[in-house]
Design a protein around this motif. Structure first.
Motif, PDB file in Angstrom:
ATOM      1  N   LYS A 166      23.310   1.711   2.804  1.00  0.00           N
ATOM      2  CA  LYS A 166      23.783   3.065   2.497  1.00  0.00           C
ATOM      3  C   LYS A 166      22.636   3.912   1.961  1.00  0.00           C
ATOM      4  N   ALA A 167      21.800   3.304   1.114  1.00  0.00           N
ATOM      5  CA  ALA A 167      20.682   4.036   0.522  1.00  0.00           C
ATOM      6  C   ALA A 167      19.633   4.410   1.568  1.00  0.00           C
ATOM      7  N   GLN A 168      19.493   3.571   2.604  1.00  0.00           N
ATOM      8  CA  GLN A 168      18.470   3.834   3.628  1.00  0.00           C
ATOM      9  C   GLN A 168      18.682   5.172   4.321  1.00  0.00           C
ATOM     10  N   SER A 169      19.940   5.581   4.472  1.00  0.00           N
ATOM     11  CA  SER A 169      20.220   6.804   5.228  1.00  0.00           C
ATOM     12  C   SER A 169      20.511   8.017   4.337  1.00  0.00           C
ATOM     13  N   ALA A 170      20.491   7.831   3.014  1.00  0.00           N
ATOM     14  CA  ALA A 170      20.843   8.926   2.104  1.00  0.00           C
ATOM     15  C   ALA A 170      19.682   9.892   1.907  1.00  0.00           C
ATOM     16  N   ASP A 171      20.024  11.149   1.636  1.00  0.00           N
ATOM     17  CA  ASP A 171      18.995  12.155   1.349  1.00  0.00           C
ATOM     18  C   ASP A 171      18.347  11.894  -0.011  1.00  0.00           C
ATOM     19  N   VAL A 172      19.162  11.553  -1.004  1.00  0.00           N
ATOM     20  CA  VAL A 172      18.673  11.267  -2.346  1.00  0.00           C
ATOM     21  C   VAL A 172      19.145   9.873  -2.755  1.00  0.00           C
ATOM     22  N   ILE A 192       5.997  -1.232  -7.032  1.00  0.00           N
ATOM     23  CA  ILE A 192       4.642  -0.677  -7.085  1.00  0.00           C
ATOM     24  C   ILE A 192       3.626  -1.755  -7.443  1.00  0.00           C
ATOM     25  N   VAL A 193       3.902  -2.516  -8.495  1.00  0.00           N
ATOM     26  CA  VAL A 193       2.932  -3.492  -8.983  1.00  0.00           C
ATOM     27  C   VAL A 193       2.768  -4.658  -8.015  1.00  0.00           C
ATOM     28  N   GLU A 194       3.881  -5.124  -7.455  1.00  0.00           N
ATOM     29  CA  GLU A 194       3.801  -6.254  -6.528  1.00  0.00           C
ATOM     30  C   GLU A 194       3.464  -5.807  -5.110  1.00  0.00           C
ATOM     31  N   SER A 195       3.421  -4.485  -4.893  1.00  0.00           N
ATOM     32  CA  SER A 195       3.097  -3.913  -3.582  1.00  0.00           C
ATOM     33  C   SER A 195       3.961  -4.539  -2.489  1.00  0.00           C
ATOM     34  N   HIS A 196       5.257  -4.676  -2.809  1.00  0.00           N
ATOM     35  CA  HIS A 196       6.204  -5.295  -1.886  1.00  0.00           C
ATOM     36  C   HIS A 196       7.428  -4.399  -1.781  1.00  0.00           C
ATOM     37  N   PRO A 197       7.798  -3.954  -0.562  1.00  0.00           N
ATOM     38  CA  PRO A 197       8.905  -3.009  -0.432  1.00  0.00           C
ATOM     39  C   PRO A 197      10.244  -3.591  -0.886  1.00  0.00           C
ATOM     40  N   ILE A 198      10.878  -2.900  -1.811  1.00  0.00           N
ATOM     41  CA  ILE A 198      12.207  -3.264  -2.293  1.00  0.00           C
ATOM     42  C   ILE A 198      13.165  -2.114  -2.028  1.00  0.00           C
ATOM     43  N   LEU A 199      12.700  -0.916  -2.307  1.00  0.00           N
ATOM     44  CA  LEU A 199      13.510   0.292  -2.199  1.00  0.00           C
ATOM     45  C   LEU A 199      13.330   0.957  -0.836  1.00  0.00           C
ATOM     46  N   PRO A 200      14.243   1.852  -0.469  1.00  0.00           N
ATOM     47  CA  PRO A 200      14.106   2.556   0.807  1.00  0.00           C
ATOM     48  C   PRO A 200      12.821   3.387   0.864  1.00  0.00           C
ATOM     49  N   GLU A 201      12.336   3.628   2.064  1.00  0.00           N
ATOM     50  CA  GLU A 201      11.175   4.507   2.232  1.00  0.00           C
ATOM     51  C   GLU A 201      11.561   5.907   1.772  1.00  0.00           C
ATOM     52  N   ARG A 202      10.569   6.654   1.295  1.00  0.00           N
ATOM     53  CA  ARG A 202      10.856   8.007   0.784  1.00  0.00           C
ATOM     54  C   ARG A 202       9.657   8.916   1.025  1.00  0.00           C
ATOM     55  N   ASP A 203       9.953  10.205   0.966  1.00  0.00           N
ATOM     56  CA  ASP A 203       8.906  11.214   1.150  1.00  0.00           C
ATOM     57  C   ASP A 203       8.417  11.771  -0.178  1.00  0.00           C
ATOM     58  N   SER A 228      15.224  18.929  -4.141  1.00  0.00           N
ATOM     59  CA  SER A 228      15.100  17.694  -3.361  1.00  0.00           C
ATOM     60  C   SER A 228      15.996  17.741  -2.130  1.00  0.00           C
ATOM     61  N   LEU A 229      17.209  18.265  -2.292  1.00  0.00           N
ATOM     62  CA  LEU A 229      18.139  18.342  -1.170  1.00  0.00           C
ATOM     63  C   LEU A 229      17.764  19.471  -0.210  1.00  0.00           C
ATOM     64  N   VAL A 230      17.249  20.566  -0.755  1.00  0.00           N
ATOM     65  CA  VAL A 230      16.778  21.658   0.103  1.00  0.00           C
ATOM     66  C   VAL A 230      15.550  21.216   0.896  1.00  0.00           C
ATOM     67  N   TYR A 231      14.748  20.354   0.301  1.00  0.00           N
ATOM     68  CA  TYR A 231      13.513  19.827   0.904  1.00  0.00           C
ATOM     69  C   TYR A 231      13.783  19.228   2.276  1.00  0.00           C
ATOM     70  N   GLY A 232      14.945  18.595   2.441  1.00  0.00           N
ATOM     71  CA  GLY A 232      15.336  18.098   3.752  1.00  0.00           C
ATOM     72  C   GLY A 232      14.744  16.766   4.136  1.00  0.00           C
ATOM     73  N   LYS A 233      14.087  16.075   3.195  1.00  0.00           N
ATOM     74  CA  LYS A 233      13.535  14.750   3.464  1.00  0.00           C
ATOM     75  C   LYS A 233      14.042  13.785   2.392  1.00  0.00           C
ATOM     76  N   LYS A 234      13.711  12.515   2.556  1.00  0.00           N
ATOM     77  CA  LYS A 234      14.227  11.503   1.624  1.00  0.00           C
ATOM     78  C   LYS A 234      13.488  11.551   0.289  1.00  0.00           C
TER      79      LYS A 234
END
Length: 669
Positions: free
Chosen positions: A200-206, A218-229, A64-70
């Protein structure tokens, strides 16, 4: 990057991480890490079973860290979440920063209710949560400690870091996500503990989070967590159940009364009076219904429809709560930030009641409703969450789902389908930028442990099949004799509280002369302290139910015998599982084979996995349920467990346990 180059980089980074934690390279870990890297870079899904001892955390963290994305990592248990953010990531991050040539970062993010709310703590007027503290003076000491801690510079506001206080004190100083006004509107937004954690979580790699928060998003289809790849689901065998629990609606007297009290205080007028009256009528109706159920237990459990005596009271609280929310929405009067925050809490609590009541009144065919009389709670849950997981999770990013136990009878199909993967048919990916739920690789990397030589599986044939009244006297007698041979050192797992209580009573009699410490789990007990006591005293016996079947890690002399009272099939009165099984039966299939057996197999595999936790461990797993050898389905269960050496010879087992006990005793362990 070519695959060979990618794999070489992964092996180098994994070697650096393993060295950082003082571990050793393992073939299964390397195989898994390469598979995770392929899934992330090629954007396909991966389901990987990694047996105990594989080191699966590093096998997905490093790629995940080698991947270089969130990347978002979601766990089922707090114990694993803590292991990742307090032990694994702090150790490997510096090593990987050096290896990869750039800083690697990580963060943890939890729901809003896991952080103190500065606005609520500073409010002049107490809401119903705070009034409890005024009514119970003994809680004031806890409240003072919490306030003093929150005032210290640099504290996280996180419940796990805070002083240990009564849960009522915590609730009086925190808010739910639905009651939070939001950082931009709150007077304390710039110093909000939850908002700072999320930033802090928004800018973290993991980012490490939990199944429940991910499931709600997921169920409520409402963003709570940071965006991720990409998403890593650890302890993935629990994800479907955690998702179901996260979206299960609950209606209780206390929840309705709390919302009505908040409304009467902050939104006075006819609407609040009507809500308060509706809350009283609902309380009376639910109390009467609960009393009726207690008199006639056959009325407990699943409800084919909303009981007539509850329909009108629930409709009234729905209408009254909706009116209060509408009044708050329509009130455009300019007020200060504190008042806005207070109203946001009222709106959140009241809207939650209105939404739940509405869903109860409009229950659909894909839902199950039931009543639990002990706490007078009405529940509503979805029968199936796989479709929404497929749509809102598995088409968005690559998902790596992993656990020590994912296969049922050597097949991944059951768990894969429950999470929403498309198995055995072509997918339907319409979004070219999305991910195909059918593009799935399934992999078992095994375990570094030699189960056949390290452990023995005892399958007694002479014990009668278990009934509904808890363990038979024959099973309890067998358990006592095995524990005596082992000199204690036993984790005894039961499928019901009745079994725990029966075993406690029996063992205290038959083992009295041996003076072996018996640690018995009681309802409401925290698992951690029980396990700590068990691990510290090698001759102790720990008796417990379902919460001890998973996640318990006690290597060494304290646990050489794991005894299981019966195959953990879902109880017939377990509403959601029973309804899912009935639905399969009605469609012409076998609810037992598709629902009950896979559930039992996964839980049994988890339970038996408590024995061998290191390369030096030795011991016996005893399953005191003869059905596993007398019924055809027993082979599916056996094929789902670690490959221990099997026997039905009690003499062989007793001698092995005595020998192990002697060896440890000679060493002073």
């Amino acid at each position: 990057m070519k695959e060979a180059e990618l794999h070489a980089r992964i092996e180098s980074a994994l070697d650096a991480a393993v060295t950082a934690i003082g571990g050793k390279p393992r073939a299964g870990q390397i195989e898994m890490a390469k598979a995770v890297a392929n899934a992330l870079t090629d954007r396909h899904h991966l389901l990987v079973q990694a047996g105990t001892g594989t080191g699966k955390s590093l096998a997905y963290l490093v790629p995940s860290l080698v991947y270089g994305k969130k990347v978002l990592v979601a766990t089922a248990t707090l114990a694993l979440q803590r292991q990742l953010v307090e032990r694994d990531l702090p150790k490997i991050a510096p090593a990987l920063s050096k290896e990869l040539g750039h800083d690697v970062t990580f963060a943890v993010y939890k729901g809003v209710g896991n952080y103190l709310c500065r606005q609520k703590m500073s409010a002049v007027d107490s809401d119903p949560d705070g009034e409890i503290l005024l009514e119970i003076s003994s809680l004031e000491k806890d409240a003072k400690r919490l306030r003093e801690w929150a005032a210290k510079p640099g504290v996280s506001g996180d419940r796990d870091d805070a002083p240990d206080v009564d849960r009522r004190v915590w609730y009086a100083n925190s808010v739910s996500g639905r009651e939070c006004i939001g950082k931009d509107e709150c007077a304390f937004g710039s110093e909000c503990f939850s908002a700072l954690a999320k930033e802090k979580a928004q800018s973290a790699d993991v980012v490490v989070t939990n199944h429940t928060l991910l499931a709600i998003e997921i169920v409520e289809s409402h963003p709570i967590l940071p965006e991720r790849d990409a998403v890593i689901l650890d302890e993935a065998h629990e994800f479907m159940d955690r998702t179901t629990q996260a979206v299960t609606e609950e209606l209780t007297i206390s929840r309705v009364a709390r919302a009505a009290k908040m409304a009467s205080k902050h939104v006075p007028g006819k609407a609040a009076i009507a809500f308060d009256k509706a809350a009283d009528e609902f309380a009376s109706a639910l109390d009467n219904f609960a009393a009726d159920v207690r008199r006639d237990p056959t009325k407990a459990g699943r409800l084919a429809e909303l009981p007539a005596e509850l329909e009108s009271p629930i409709r009234k609280i729905k209408d009254a709560a909706t009116a209060v929310v509408a009044l708050i929405n329509a009130d455009s009067e300019l007020i200060d930030n504190d008042s806005m925050a207070e109203r946001a809490r009222v709106k959140g609590a009241t809207n939650e009641v209105a939404t739940t009541a509405t869903k109860m009144l409009r229950r659909g065919s894909g839902q199950v409703m039931w009543f639990e009389p002990t706490f007078s709670t009405l529940y509503l849950a979805p029968l199936d969450v796989s479709a929404v997981l497929r749509k809102n999770l598995l088409t968005q990013t690559p998902v790596v789902a992993t656990s020590a136990t994912l296969s049922v009878g050597k097949s991944f199909d059951s768990i894969a389908a429950s999470i929403g993967f498309v198995v055995g048919e072509s997918g339907d990916e319409e979004d070219p930028d999305g991910v195909d739920p059918a593009n799935l690789q399934m992999l078992d990397v095994g375990s570094p442990f030699d189960f056949a030589n390290q452990g023995m599986l005892y399958l007694p044939r002479h014990i009668p099949e278990p009934g509904r009244d808890g363990p038979s006297i024959e099973a309890l007698t067998e358990l006592g004799e095995l524990i005596e041979a082992a000199g204690g050192r036993t984790l005894a797992l039961f499928s019901s509280w009745r079994g725990v209580e029966a075993a406690d009573e029996h063992l205290r009699k038959v083992l009295a002369d041996l003076k072996l410490p018996i640690i018995t789990q009681r309802k409401g007990d925290s698992v951690g302290p029980l396990v700590d006591r068990f691990a510290k005293d090698p001759h102790s016996i720990l008796l417990g139910t379902i919460s001890l079947w998973q996640g318990i890690d006690v290597p060494g002399p304290s646990c050489v015998l794991v005894a299981i009272d019966r195959i953990p099939f879902p109880r017939p009165d377990e509403p959601v599982m029973a309804a899912r099984s009935a639905e399969v039966d009605e469609a012409g299939g076998s609810g037992f084979m598709k629902i009950s057996l896979p559930r039992a197999a996964l839980l049994l595999s988890q339970g038996t996995g408590r024995l061998i936790r290191s390369v030096d461990d030795r011991g016996v797993v005893a399953i005191l349920d003869s059905r596993i050898v007398s019924k055809k389905y027993g082979q599916v269960l056996l094929n789902s467990m670690p490959p221990f050496w099997r026997t039905s010879d009690k003499g062989v087992v007793v001698e092995s346990l005595k020998r192990l006990n002697s060896q440890f005793t000679e060493k002073g362990e």
